[in-house]
Design an enzyme around this catalytic site. Structure first.
Site, PDB file in Angstrom:
ATOM      1  N   HIS A 239     -30.369  48.939 119.270  1.00 47.99           N
ATOM      2  CA  HIS A 239     -29.821  47.576 119.213  1.00 47.99           C
ATOM      3  C   HIS A 239     -30.670  46.558 119.975  1.00 47.99           C
ATOM      4  O   HIS A 239     -30.997  45.481 119.466  1.00 47.99           O
ATOM      5  CB  HIS A 239     -28.404  47.564 119.808  1.00 47.99           C
ATOM      6  CG  HIS A 239     -27.477  48.537 119.163  1.00 47.99           C
ATOM      7  ND1 HIS A 239     -26.854  48.290 117.973  1.00 47.99           N
ATOM      8  CD2 HIS A 239     -27.079  49.783 119.543  1.00 47.99           C
ATOM      9  CE1 HIS A 239     -26.089  49.320 117.642  1.00 47.99           C
ATOM     10  NE2 HIS A 239     -26.215  50.244 118.575  1.00 47.99           N
TER      11      HIS A 239
HETATM   12  C1  BDR Z   1     -25.497  48.049 123.493  1.00 50.50           C
HETATM   13  O1  BDR Z   1     -24.854  49.057 124.257  1.00 50.50           O
HETATM   14  C2  BDR Z   1     -25.805  49.786 124.968  1.00 50.50           C
HETATM   15  O2  BDR Z   1     -25.568  51.154 124.951  1.00 50.50           O
HETATM   16  C3  BDR Z   1     -27.142  49.474 124.365  1.00 50.50           C
HETATM   17  O3  BDR Z   1     -28.132  49.549 125.371  1.00 50.50           O
HETATM   18  C4  BDR Z   1     -26.969  48.094 123.809  1.00 50.50           C
HETATM   19  O4  BDR Z   1     -27.256  47.109 124.779  1.00 50.50           O
HETATM   20  C5  BDR Z   1     -25.148  48.253 122.041  1.00 50.50           C
HETATM   21  O5  BDR Z   1     -23.762  48.174 121.876  1.00 50.50           O
END
Ligand code: BDR
Ligand code: CA
Length: 316
Positions: A239
């Site tokens: 993400h």
């Molecule tokens: C977000 O949650 C975290 O686990 C990842 O690093 C990202 O920032 C995605 O939902």
């Protein structure tokens, strides 16, 4: 001219990949990296930021900010998906934990030193940003743009049925930031989850012999394993890397102006991002929201940027 950037993050494997790109991409001057609790607790997040930067050893070290304990947050972390240490349990070490100022102080100092010229890329819960705005109430109008990784428009969450992790972890800070007058862009799950990286992404990384290639090849297999074992999926999502690409190549995305807020109390809906999508909205638009990205081109951008990082960390 390179854009001055602060990355606020909770490494986390996708955060670490984003830092690896940003440290060497000529479109960015990474002036500071500030840690926040999220995927791992505060002290581990600070260690991880330092570990990534020491390991990659860029020509110019950014300023570092330390995460501090977050009171009253949702009390969850994401170690199942990122490893107990947040970086895939590879035993990454740091020389010794440098004395660092708290993240919110570093953010205030860096923005004040260069008003209207600093982009803040938020890859974790929004605790530090809310604290910085509380510490210096003029700060929101001095930041060039805040780019936030998180939330979801379609109401399909990844930590609860409806909430995205970064919003859920510290929903009240997220609400403070959403309601502040800072110019902001949201890159939500709806878009980041369209960029799926199959196993062949590993073959497109810089060679193992480069510092960046060696580092990424040590942490990313954990993510592929976690997706397979925990979610039954053969491809992974990064993400925060997609969010960084939205800063490097905004033309690969489509945006809509929207009015968003964050639920801070709901029994089932804590951390839900709520948008006024009525035919005649009653709330004022307060952010640009990414609604679409070109997945293939986003992946190409990641590969090309990392290849520059590979060349910059070859040899010795
Ligand atoms: C977000 O949650 C975290 O686990 C990842 O690093 C990202 O920032 C995605 O939902
Ligand atoms: Ca993150």
């Amino acid at each position: 001219m390179a854009r001055k950037v602060i990355i606020d993050c909770d490494p986390g494997i996708d955060d670490a990949v984003a830092i690896s790109m940003a440290l060497f991409d000529p479109r960015i001057e990474l002036v500071a990296v500030t840690a926040t609790a999220g995927n791992v607790p505060a002290e581990q997040a600070s260690r991880n930021v330092q570990a990534v930067i020491e390991r990659l050893d860029p020509p110019r070290f950014p300023r570092l900010g330390a995460a501090t304990f977050v009171e009253g947050c949702a009390g969850t972390d994401n170690r199942l998906m990122h490893g107990d240490d947040g970086l895939g349990n590879q035993g990454h070490v740091i020389s010794r934990l440098h004395h660092q100022h708290p993240s919110e102080k570093v953010i205030c100092d860096v923005v004040r030193a260069d008003p209207h010229r600093v982009t803040l890329i938020c890859l974790g819960p929004l605790t530090n940003i809310a604290r910085a705005f509380q510490r210096d109430p003029e700060l929101p109008v001095l930041v060039d743009r805040l780019v936030i990784s998180g939330g979801c428009v379609d109401g399909v969450g990844n930590v609860t049925a409806v909430a995205e992790f970064n919003m859920f972890f510290d929903a009240s800070s997220a609400r403070t930031v959403f309601r502040s007058p800072v110019t902001k862009t949201l890159v939500p799950l709806d878009v980041t989850r369209t960029v799926r990286l199959t196993l062949d992404f590993l073959d497109r990384l810089p060679p193992e012999t480069t510092r960046v290639g060696g580092f990424l090849r040590s942490i990313l297999p954990f993510t592929y394993r976690a997706y397979r074992q925990r979610l039954g999926q053969e491809s992974i999502l990064l993400h925060d890397v997609v969010t960084l690409v939205s800063v490097l190549e905004p033309a690969l995305f489509e945006y809509t102006e929207m009015s968003g807020d964050v639920e801070t109390r709901g029994e089932l809906t804590l951390g839900l991002t709520v948008f006024d999508r009525r035919h005649s909205p009653q709330w004022r638009a307060n952010m640009d929201v990414a609604r679409w990205a070109d997945p293939e081109k986003v992946i190409d951008c990641m590969v090309n940027s990392l290849s520059l990082a590979g060349s910059a960390t070859a040899g010795e």
